[in-house]
Scaffold this motif. Structure first.
Motif, PDB file in Angstrom:
ATOM      1  N   ILE A 102       2.552  14.397 -10.563  1.00 58.34           N
ATOM      2  CA  ILE A 102       2.439  13.857  -9.215  1.00 58.34           C
ATOM      3  C   ILE A 102       2.444  12.329  -9.268  1.00 58.34           C
ATOM      4  CG2 ILE A 102       1.231  15.858  -8.277  1.00 58.34           C
ATOM      5  CD1 ILE A 102      -1.364  14.334  -8.557  1.00 58.34           C
ATOM      6  N   PRO A 103       2.914  11.671  -8.209  1.00 60.08           N
ATOM      7  CA  PRO A 103       2.958  10.206  -8.186  1.00 60.08           C
ATOM      8  C   PRO A 103       1.571   9.596  -8.016  1.00 60.08           C
ATOM      9  CG  PRO A 103       4.497  11.191  -6.587  1.00 60.08           C
ATOM     10  CD  PRO A 103       3.562  12.261  -7.032  1.00 60.08           C
ATOM     11  N   LEU A 104       1.365   8.453  -8.641  1.00 56.77           N
ATOM     12  CA  LEU A 104       0.179   7.631  -8.422  1.00 56.77           C
ATOM     13  C   LEU A 104       0.611   6.392  -7.643  1.00 56.77           C
ATOM     14  CD1 LEU A 104      -1.486   7.835 -11.948  1.00 56.77           C
ATOM     15  CD2 LEU A 104      -2.217   9.013  -9.863  1.00 56.77           C
ATOM     16  N   VAL A 105      -0.101   6.090  -6.574  1.00 63.60           N
ATOM     17  CA  VAL A 105       0.327   5.010  -5.677  1.00 63.60           C
ATOM     18  C   VAL A 105      -0.792   3.990  -5.485  1.00 63.60           C
ATOM     19  CG1 VAL A 105       1.934   6.542  -4.480  1.00 63.60           C
ATOM     20  CG2 VAL A 105      -0.401   6.272  -3.602  1.00 63.60           C
ATOM     21  N   ALA A 106      -0.392   2.826  -4.981  1.00 64.67           N
ATOM     22  CA  ALA A 106      -1.358   1.769  -4.684  1.00 64.67           C
ATOM     23  C   ALA A 106      -2.225   2.193  -3.500  1.00 64.67           C
ATOM     24  CB  ALA A 106      -0.636   0.467  -4.372  1.00 64.67           C
ATOM     25  N   ALA A 107      -3.537   2.078  -3.669  1.00 60.22           N
ATOM     26  CA  ALA A 107      -4.457   2.488  -2.608  1.00 60.22           C
ATOM     27  C   ALA A 107      -4.659   1.397  -1.571  1.00 60.22           C
ATOM     28  CB  ALA A 107      -5.792   2.891  -3.214  1.00 60.22           C
ATOM     29  N   GLU A 108      -4.120   0.215  -1.856  1.00 61.19           N
ATOM     30  CA  GLU A 108      -4.323  -0.922  -0.951  1.00 61.19           C
ATOM     31  C   GLU A 108      -3.156  -1.897  -1.110  1.00 61.19           C
ATOM     32  OE1 GLU A 108      -7.943  -2.520  -2.441  1.00 61.19           O
ATOM     33  OE2 GLU A 108      -7.200  -2.545  -4.486  1.00 61.19           O
ATOM     34  N   GLU A 109      -3.064  -2.798  -0.168  1.00 62.90           N
ATOM     35  CA  GLU A 109      -2.053  -3.856  -0.226  1.00 62.90           C
ATOM     36  C   GLU A 109      -2.617  -5.053  -0.983  1.00 62.90           C
ATOM     37  OE1 GLU A 109       0.532  -6.763   2.802  1.00 62.90           O
ATOM     38  OE2 GLU A 109      -1.060  -5.461   3.580  1.00 62.90           O
ATOM     39  N   VAL A 110      -1.761  -5.669  -1.812  1.00 62.13           N
ATOM     40  CA  VAL A 110      -2.147  -6.907  -2.498  1.00 62.13           C
ATOM     41  C   VAL A 110      -1.061  -7.946  -2.216  1.00 62.13           C
ATOM     42  CG1 VAL A 110      -2.722  -8.027  -4.668  1.00 62.13           C
ATOM     43  CG2 VAL A 110      -3.309  -5.613  -4.315  1.00 62.13           C
ATOM     44  N   LYS A 169       0.849  -1.188   0.000  1.00 64.76           N
ATOM     45  CA  LYS A 169       0.000   0.000   0.000  1.00 64.76           C
ATOM     46  C   LYS A 169       0.891   1.247   0.000  1.00 64.76           C
ATOM     47  CE  LYS A 169      -3.716   2.291   2.539  1.00 64.76           C
ATOM     48  NZ  LYS A 169      -4.627   2.226   3.720  1.00 64.76           N
ATOM     49  N   GLY A 170       0.597   2.172  -0.885  1.00 65.32           N
ATOM     50  CA  GLY A 170       1.390   3.408  -0.961  1.00 65.32           C
ATOM     51  C   GLY A 170       2.584   3.332  -1.884  1.00 65.32           C
ATOM     52  N   SER A 171       2.847   2.150  -2.463  1.00 67.46           N
ATOM     53  CA  SER A 171       3.980   2.032  -3.375  1.00 67.46           C
ATOM     54  C   SER A 171       3.660   2.753  -4.693  1.00 67.46           C
ATOM     55  CB  SER A 171       4.317   0.568  -3.647  1.00 67.46           C
ATOM     56  OG  SER A 171       3.210  -0.116  -4.197  1.00 67.46           O
ATOM     57  N   MET A 172       4.675   3.404  -5.247  1.00 65.08           N
ATOM     58  CA  MET A 172       4.464   4.185  -6.467  1.00 65.08           C
ATOM     59  C   MET A 172       4.313   3.260  -7.675  1.00 65.08           C
ATOM     60  SD  MET A 172       6.769   7.294  -8.003  1.00 65.08           S
ATOM     61  CE  MET A 172       6.468   7.928  -9.673  1.00 65.08           C
ATOM     62  N   LEU A 173       3.234   3.485  -8.446  1.00 64.68           N
ATOM     63  CA  LEU A 173       2.966   2.653  -9.612  1.00 64.68           C
ATOM     64  C   LEU A 173       2.963   3.442 -10.921  1.00 64.68           C
ATOM     65  CD1 LEU A 173       0.142   0.324  -8.236  1.00 64.68           C
ATOM     66  CD2 LEU A 173       2.596  -0.120  -8.375  1.00 64.68           C
ATOM     67  N   GLY A 174       2.886   4.752 -10.837  1.00 67.52           N
ATOM     68  CA  GLY A 174       2.848   5.557 -12.056  1.00 67.52           C
ATOM     69  C   GLY A 174       2.831   7.037 -11.731  1.00 67.52           C
ATOM     70  N   THR A 175       2.489   7.838 -12.741  1.00 65.99           N
ATOM     71  CA  THR A 175       2.453   9.285 -12.560  1.00 65.99           C
ATOM     72  C   THR A 175       1.209   9.870 -13.216  1.00 65.99           C
ATOM     73  OG1 THR A 175       3.760   9.658 -14.574  1.00 65.99           O
ATOM     74  CG2 THR A 175       4.963   9.514 -12.486  1.00 65.99           C
ATOM     75  N   LEU A 176       0.840  11.025 -12.735  1.00 67.24           N
ATOM     76  CA  LEU A 176      -0.246  11.808 -13.309  1.00 67.24           C
ATOM     77  C   LEU A 176       0.309  13.162 -13.715  1.00 67.24           C
ATOM     78  CD1 LEU A 176      -3.131  12.697 -13.948  1.00 67.24           C
ATOM     79  CD2 LEU A 176      -3.473  13.089 -11.489  1.00 67.24           C
ATOM     80  N   GLU A 177       0.150  13.521 -14.983  1.00 64.07           N
ATOM     81  CA  GLU A 177       0.611  14.808 -15.484  1.00 64.07           C
ATOM     82  C   GLU A 177      -0.576  15.707 -15.784  1.00 64.07           C
ATOM     83  OE1 GLU A 177       3.160  14.468 -18.853  1.00 64.07           O
ATOM     84  OE2 GLU A 177       4.685  13.303 -17.799  1.00 64.07           O
ATOM     85  N   LEU A 178      -0.487  16.955 -15.356  1.00 67.43           N
ATOM     86  CA  LEU A 178      -1.477  17.964 -15.697  1.00 67.43           C
ATOM     87  C   LEU A 178      -0.891  18.809 -16.822  1.00 67.43           C
ATOM     88  CD1 LEU A 178      -2.173  17.093 -12.730  1.00 67.43           C
ATOM     89  CD2 LEU A 178      -3.150  19.368 -12.450  1.00 67.43           C
ATOM     90  N   ARG A 179      -1.559  18.841 -17.959  1.00 65.82           N
ATOM     91  CA  ARG A 179      -1.020  19.539 -19.125  1.00 65.82           C
ATOM     92  C   ARG A 179      -1.999  20.591 -19.633  1.00 65.82           C
ATOM     93  NH1 ARG A 179       1.589  14.807 -22.994  1.00 65.82           N
ATOM     94  NH2 ARG A 179       2.736  13.673 -21.376  1.00 65.82           N
ATOM     95  N   MET A 180      -1.406  21.661 -20.137  1.00 67.26           N
ATOM     96  CA  MET A 180      -2.169  22.695 -20.837  1.00 67.26           C
ATOM     97  C   MET A 180      -1.427  23.034 -22.125  1.00 67.26           C
ATOM     98  SD  MET A 180      -3.527  25.381 -17.951  1.00 67.26           S
ATOM     99  CE  MET A 180      -4.576  26.238 -19.131  1.00 67.26           C
ATOM    100  N   GLY A 181      -2.132  22.955 -23.237  1.00 66.63           N
ATOM    101  CA  GLY A 181      -1.509  23.285 -24.502  1.00 66.63           C
ATOM    102  C   GLY A 181      -0.299  22.440 -24.824  1.00 66.63           C
ATOM    103  N   GLY A 182      -0.271  21.231 -24.318  1.00 66.63           N
ATOM    104  CA  GLY A 182       0.838  20.333 -24.595  1.00 66.63           C
ATOM    105  C   GLY A 182       2.000  20.471 -23.640  1.00 66.63           C
ATOM    106  N   LYS A 183       1.931  21.400 -22.711  1.00 66.12           N
ATOM    107  CA  LYS A 183       3.023  21.605 -21.770  1.00 66.12           C
ATOM    108  C   LYS A 183       2.659  21.029 -20.405  1.00 66.12           C
ATOM    109  CE  LYS A 183       6.010  25.151 -19.743  1.00 66.12           C
ATOM    110  NZ  LYS A 183       6.337  26.599 -19.715  1.00 66.12           N
ATOM    111  N   THR A 184       3.571  20.245 -19.833  1.00 67.98           N
ATOM    112  CA  THR A 184       3.338  19.663 -18.511  1.00 67.98           C
ATOM    113  C   THR A 184       3.484  20.740 -17.451  1.00 67.98           C
ATOM    114  OG1 THR A 184       4.130  17.480 -19.187  1.00 67.98           O
ATOM    115  CG2 THR A 184       4.095  17.941 -16.825  1.00 67.98           C
ATOM    116  N   MET A 185       2.404  20.988 -16.719  1.00 67.29           N
ATOM    117  CA  MET A 185       2.415  22.003 -15.667  1.00 67.29           C
ATOM    118  C   MET A 185       2.699  21.400 -14.299  1.00 67.29           C
ATOM    119  SD  MET A 185       1.763  24.337 -17.780  1.00 67.29           S
ATOM    120  CE  MET A 185       1.732  25.719 -16.664  1.00 67.29           C
ATOM    121  N   ARG A 186       2.309  20.143 -14.119  1.00 59.67           N
ATOM    122  CA  ARG A 186       2.503  19.468 -12.838  1.00 59.67           C
ATOM    123  C   ARG A 186       2.613  17.985 -13.073  1.00 59.67           C
ATOM    124  NH1 ARG A 186       3.061  22.776  -9.336  1.00 59.67           N
ATOM    125  NH2 ARG A 186       1.355  23.815  -8.331  1.00 59.67           N
TER     126      ARG A 186
END
Length: 399
Positions: free
Chosen positions: A370-378, A351-368
């Motif tokens: 942030i990490p995407l993490v596991a919401a639970e343990e498997v 739980k909480g391990s990083m699995l990917g990323t989320l990018e916020l883009r405007m006009g093709g440019k990455t503005m932010r």
């Protein structure tokens, strides 16, 4: 790796698409402001931007080459900070004034040949008073001589992407006969100012000082931008510049709440116009743009990731932190959310391990990003459950 996109209001998934290159977001495409057009005879170039993301909110003539005057001291201060960071000097190191530094003109603290001051004291004189003699003494201290320091200035400018900048002195005084002017642009100076704010926020500890003392209290340091800082809510720096051919220049920054803006005004005819235009630009930013939360920390998204050899077949995903952008009216729908996640992972998944990323883009440019993490343990699937599943899958295949 799979990539999904959506708007900040709608998380419907569609196939990944190629966005327009980041040029679609470059300053030159920001529309002109009608009121500022009336100010046009009183500046050569202007820029206003969000210090956090680097998003430019308004510009005119941002790539026009102009004389920065004492704004070049921003680079001199940056190189001093980086020399301290690299252990080449320290705030308490002693700087001995050279003959050349003692004889320089313009704004100064009247250093005498052989006079000694700490790096800390000279930095204060450079930032608060824009002292040319202190700047040259510091340049010689950091690099051994002025020419070597100027080469370092130009090298660093290239590394920062200041494509239209050319330095010829560390202080920004008008050149003597046979010498060249320092040259830069509003956009290049914005890049430099933002880099300092992001990496050396201690700069503001000096630039926010209105009045201080020097040489054991016998000399007064008066901030060259003290009147505007006193008048404008939230302003805490950064640097003024002036000589006749350059006009009155100002790189400034102000913070209100969590919003910090940077403005650049180049080539005004006097301090009054420089201050008026700066105030207008910053007011425009604070009044027309608001901090908008687009991603909520910990809120599970609709997409999941398959888990191989796990007690569950998939794992839920959530953003590790919230994400906000400074947006104008109607801009929220222009923000695209890009989710980058693997097709599957192998158990165990913490739980909480990083699995990917989320990018916020405007006009093709990455503005932010942030990490995407596991919401639970498997946990890993037990041996017997694994065997049973294999037998089941085999029997299903026989049918």
């Amino acid at each position: 790796m799979k990539t999904m996109i959506g708007t900040s209001k709608n998380f419907a998934w569609i196939l990944a698409v190629q966005f327009a290159v980041a040029l679609a977001f470059l300053p030159s495409l920001v529309s002109a402001d009608q009121i500022l057009k009336k100010f046009r005879p009183n500046y050569k170039a202007v820029l206003m931007a969000d210090a956090d993301t680097g998003r430019v909110l308004f510009v005119e003539q941002e790539h026009r080459k102009v004389y920065p005057a004492s704004l070049v001291k921003l680079m001199s201060v940056l190189l001093t900070f980086e020399a301290i960071e690299a252990g080449k000097t320290s705030l308490e190191s002693i700087v001995v004034t050279s003959t050349k530094a003692s004889k320089i003109g313009g704004t100064q603290v009247f250093l005498k040949e052989g006079e000694e001051f700490t790096v800390r004291e000279l930095l204060k004189a450079m930032i608060v008073r824009s002292a040319n003699d202190a700047t040259l003494a510091m340049a010689e201290h950091v690099s051994g001589n002025e020419d070597s320091f100027v080469r370092l200035m130009n090298q660093r400018a290239k590394e920062l992407g200041m494509a239209h900048t050319e330095f010829h002195s560390p202080h920004g005084l008008p050149p003597s006969r046979g010498e060249k002017h320092n040259v830069s642009t509003a956009y290049d100076l914005f890049l430099l100012a933002r880099f300092i704010l992001q990496n050396h926020p201690q700069y503001l500890e000096w630039s926010a000082i209105e009045i201080d003392s020097f040489r054991a209290g016998t000399f007064q340091l008066v901030n060259t931008n003290r009147k505007l800082m006193r008048a404008y809510n939230g302003m805490d720096g950064m640097k003024t510049g002036y000589y006749r051919a350059a006009g009155f220049n100002l790189v400034s920054t102000a913070k209100r709440g969590e919003r910090r803006l940077i403005s650049v005004v180049m080539g005004s005819p006097n301090v009054k116009w420089r201050s008026r235009i700066t105030s207008y630009l910053l007011d425009k930013g604070f009044n027309e743009y608001q901090t908008t939360e687009l991603v909520e920390a910990g809120k599970i998204i609709s997409q999941t990731v398959l888990v191989e050899d796990g007690q569950h077949k998939e794992v839920s995903i959530k953003p590790q932190m919230s994400a906000s952008l400074l947006l104008g009216p109607g801009e929220e729908d222009k923000v695209k959310l890009f989710y980058q996640l693997p097709e599957k992972v192998v158990a165990p998944v913490e739980k909480g391990s990083m699995l990917g990323t989320l990018e916020l883009r405007m006009g093709g440019k990455t503005m932010r990003q942030i990490p995407l993490v596991a919401a639970e343990e498997v946990p890993t699937q037990s041996f017997f459950a694994s065997v049973a599943e294999s037998i089941f899958n085999w029997s299903e295949g026989d049918e």
